[in-house]
Design an enzyme around this catalytic site. Structure first.
Site, PDB file in Angstrom:
ATOM      1  N   ASP A  41      88.959 123.876 -15.983  1.00  0.00           N
ATOM      2  CA  ASP A  41      89.941 122.971 -15.391  1.00  0.00           C
ATOM      3  C   ASP A  41      91.282 123.677 -15.326  1.00  0.00           C
ATOM      4  OD1 ASP A  41      91.594 120.969 -14.551  1.00  0.00           O
ATOM      5  OD2 ASP A  41      90.769 119.445 -15.869  1.00  0.00           O
ATOM      6  N   LEU A  42      91.611 124.197 -14.144  1.00  0.00           N
ATOM      7  CA  LEU A  42      92.853 124.940 -13.985  1.00  0.00           C
ATOM      8  C   LEU A  42      94.085 124.065 -14.186  1.00  0.00           C
ATOM      9  CD1 LEU A  42      91.920 127.088 -10.856  1.00  0.00           C
ATOM     10  CD2 LEU A  42      91.845 127.759 -13.252  1.00  0.00           C
ATOM     11  N   LYS A  43      93.937 122.760 -13.966  1.00  0.00           N
ATOM     12  CA  LYS A  43      95.089 121.867 -14.100  1.00  0.00           C
ATOM     13  C   LYS A  43      95.576 121.786 -15.540  1.00  0.00           C
ATOM     14  CE  LYS A  43      94.786 118.725 -10.174  1.00  0.00           C
ATOM     15  NZ  LYS A  43      94.715 117.316  -9.765  1.00  0.00           N
ATOM     16  N   GLY A 105      89.895 114.832   5.039  1.00  0.00           N
ATOM     17  CA  GLY A 105      88.942 114.736   6.130  1.00  0.00           C
ATOM     18  C   GLY A 105      87.558 115.136   5.682  1.00  0.00           C
ATOM     19  N   HIS A 106      86.596 114.919   6.562  1.00  0.00           N
ATOM     20  CA  HIS A 106      85.216 115.324   6.306  1.00  0.00           C
ATOM     21  C   HIS A 106      84.640 115.943   7.569  1.00  0.00           C
ATOM     22  CE1 HIS A 106      84.479 114.038   2.205  1.00  0.00           C
ATOM     23  NE2 HIS A 106      85.112 112.890   2.446  1.00  0.00           N
ATOM     24  N   ILE A 108      82.743 115.121   9.943  1.00  0.00           N
ATOM     25  CA  ILE A 108      82.821 114.386  11.203  1.00  0.00           C
ATOM     26  C   ILE A 108      84.222 114.445  11.805  1.00  0.00           C
ATOM     27  CG2 ILE A 108      83.357 112.141  10.142  1.00  0.00           C
ATOM     28  CD1 ILE A 108      81.494 110.869  12.250  1.00  0.00           C
ATOM     29  N   ASN A 109      85.253 114.493  10.952  1.00  0.00           N
ATOM     30  CA  ASN A 109      86.634 114.577  11.439  1.00  0.00           C
ATOM     31  C   ASN A 109      86.936 115.956  12.016  1.00  0.00           C
ATOM     32  OD1 ASN A 109      87.010 112.940   8.425  1.00  0.00           O
ATOM     33  ND2 ASN A 109      87.404 111.854  10.341  1.00  0.00           N
ATOM     34  N   TYR A 110      86.454 117.000  11.334  1.00  0.00           N
ATOM     35  CA  TYR A 110      86.682 118.358  11.818  1.00  0.00           C
ATOM     36  C   TYR A 110      85.926 118.580  13.131  1.00  0.00           C
ATOM     37  CZ  TYR A 110      87.573 118.426   6.791  1.00  0.00           C
ATOM     38  OH  TYR A 110      87.991 118.108   5.517  1.00  0.00           O
ATOM     39  N   ASP A 136      81.020 121.624   8.052  1.00  0.00           N
ATOM     40  CA  ASP A 136      81.048 122.029   6.646  1.00  0.00           C
ATOM     41  C   ASP A 136      80.410 123.400   6.429  1.00  0.00           C
ATOM     42  OD1 ASP A 136      82.400 119.872   5.693  1.00  0.00           O
ATOM     43  OD2 ASP A 136      80.683 118.891   4.768  1.00  0.00           O
TER      44      ASP A 136
END
Length: 366
Positions: A41-43, A105-106, A108-110, A136
């Site tokens: 976990d980089l955060k 986005g996903h 379908i959006n791209y 994707d």
């Protein structure tokens, strides 16, 4: 692209997947065949030398939200200073710049923004996205990988790394270059679903068989179309011209009626060995047992009897040797990898208790 916050890094001869610690210790990394998994976990350690050390490989693929790595102190400018040969691939939906760069986005959006979605769908129906493969994995994953290979090749000459801005919108648009370049050839001048390759033509379509399965037909060339007609038991002299667009709807009904009279296996016995371009639409349950795929060993089983595709394409001199082990659990190799990088067991325990890393240990079933 499906795992937000995932980094794929090449540590020398090893490939390690770096993921955020999973809420479930036994979550399987379904894209991790043949790889080891380190959950980090980089955060929880932004800008920490530990994080920086683990993120200065030969190649790094970032799949996060916009500017997330910069906020963690691990942006490309920082890491390229530590390793000028680093190839830093940033794989996102909309790219690093532009109005939508920071938007969610996903696939379908791209696909929609690329223009490609407008071409997908049947006549008088809404456009539809073919699962999430095009943007994707094809426009995103494959095109990003091509960019990495190109950057690696260039690095052999210059000795320098670089940043790759891989946008799924642009990747799938570039992938569709044929659609753009062929617009004046008459292939796409009719409405969606009425053209040669988008389900308009009766000889480029799928048809249901009597046992509820399907056959795929792609008999475009005249000589192939003639074999299709022969296999269907029809006389081409009594049929409209193959390119008579006005007759396509009725011809599709005729073909559908004929295909519905036999099982998929019966149609295979008729068309196998011909150049009619007619093949069975295989389910995932049937694909590995099909004679052609068996002869090429196109699908493999892992040690859990799970079937998946063999790596492709097949190289003659250095073919890929696929791992037959099960997919790794996220964080399964965290301790192993950290020990290799000089961390002590005490340090690793502290990192784990602080939830900086995730460790997944398998328990024996007694």
């Amino acid at each position: 692209a499906p795992l937000c916050g995932m980094i794929l890094a090449d540590f020398g001869a090893r490939v390690v997947r770096v993921d955020r610690p999973s809420p479930s210790a036994l979550t399987t990394d379904v894209q991790g065949r043949g790889k080891r998994s380190l959950a980090l976990d980089l955060k929880r350690a932004p800008g920490d030398p530990f994080s920086s050390k683990m993120c200065v490989p030969a190649v790094l693929i970032e799949i996060t939200g916009h500017s997330v790595m910069e906020k963690l102190g691990l942006g490309p400018e920082v890491l390229l200073q530590e390793n000028p040969r680093l190839i830093y691939a940033r794989l996102t939906g909309f790219g690093q710049t532009g109005r939508y760069a920071k938007s969610a986005g996903h696939d379908i959006n791209y696909l929609a923004l690329s223009g490609v979605l407008s071409k997908l769908g049947r006549k008088d129906e809404n456009p539809y996205a073919p699962i999430n493969l095009l943007a994707d994995f094809a426009g995103g994953g494959v095109m990003c990988a091509l960019g990495i290979v190109t950057a690696l090749y260039e690095r052999n000459r210059s000795g320098k790394g670089q940043i790759i801005d891989a946008s799924m919108v642009e990747g799938v648009a570039y992938l569709s270059s044929f659609l753009w370049k062929s617009q004046n050839l008459g292939l796409w001048n009719r409405p969606r679903g009425e053209n040669l390759l988008d389900s308009g033509a009766p000889y480029y379509e799928t048809y249901k068989t009597s046992d509820g399965k399907f056959m795929a037909v792609g008999a475009i060339e005249p000589q192939f179309y003639e074999q299709l007609i022969k296999g269907l038991g029809l006389d081409s002299d009594k049929l409209p011209s193959q390119l008579s667009f006005s007759d396509w709807p009725e011809m599709k009904k005729k073909f559908a009626s004929i295909f519905a009279q036999k099982t998929q296996a019966e149609w295979c016995s008729i068309f196998d060995g011909t150049d009619a371009c007619v093949t069975p639409v295989l389910s995932f349950d049937d694909v590995a047992s099909h004679q052609h795929n068996k002869q090429r060993s196109s699908f493999i089983k892992n040690d859990q009897e799970e079937i998946s595709p063999r790596p492709a394409p097949l190289l003659s001199r250095t073919p890929a040797v696929p791992s037959l082990k099960r997919d790794p659990f996220i964080g399964e190799h965290t301790e192993e990898i950290l020990l290799e990088y000089g961390f002590t067991k005490q340090e690793i325990s502290k990192l784990y208790s602080d939830k900086v890393v995730g460790i997944s240990k398998l328990k024996a079933n007694l």
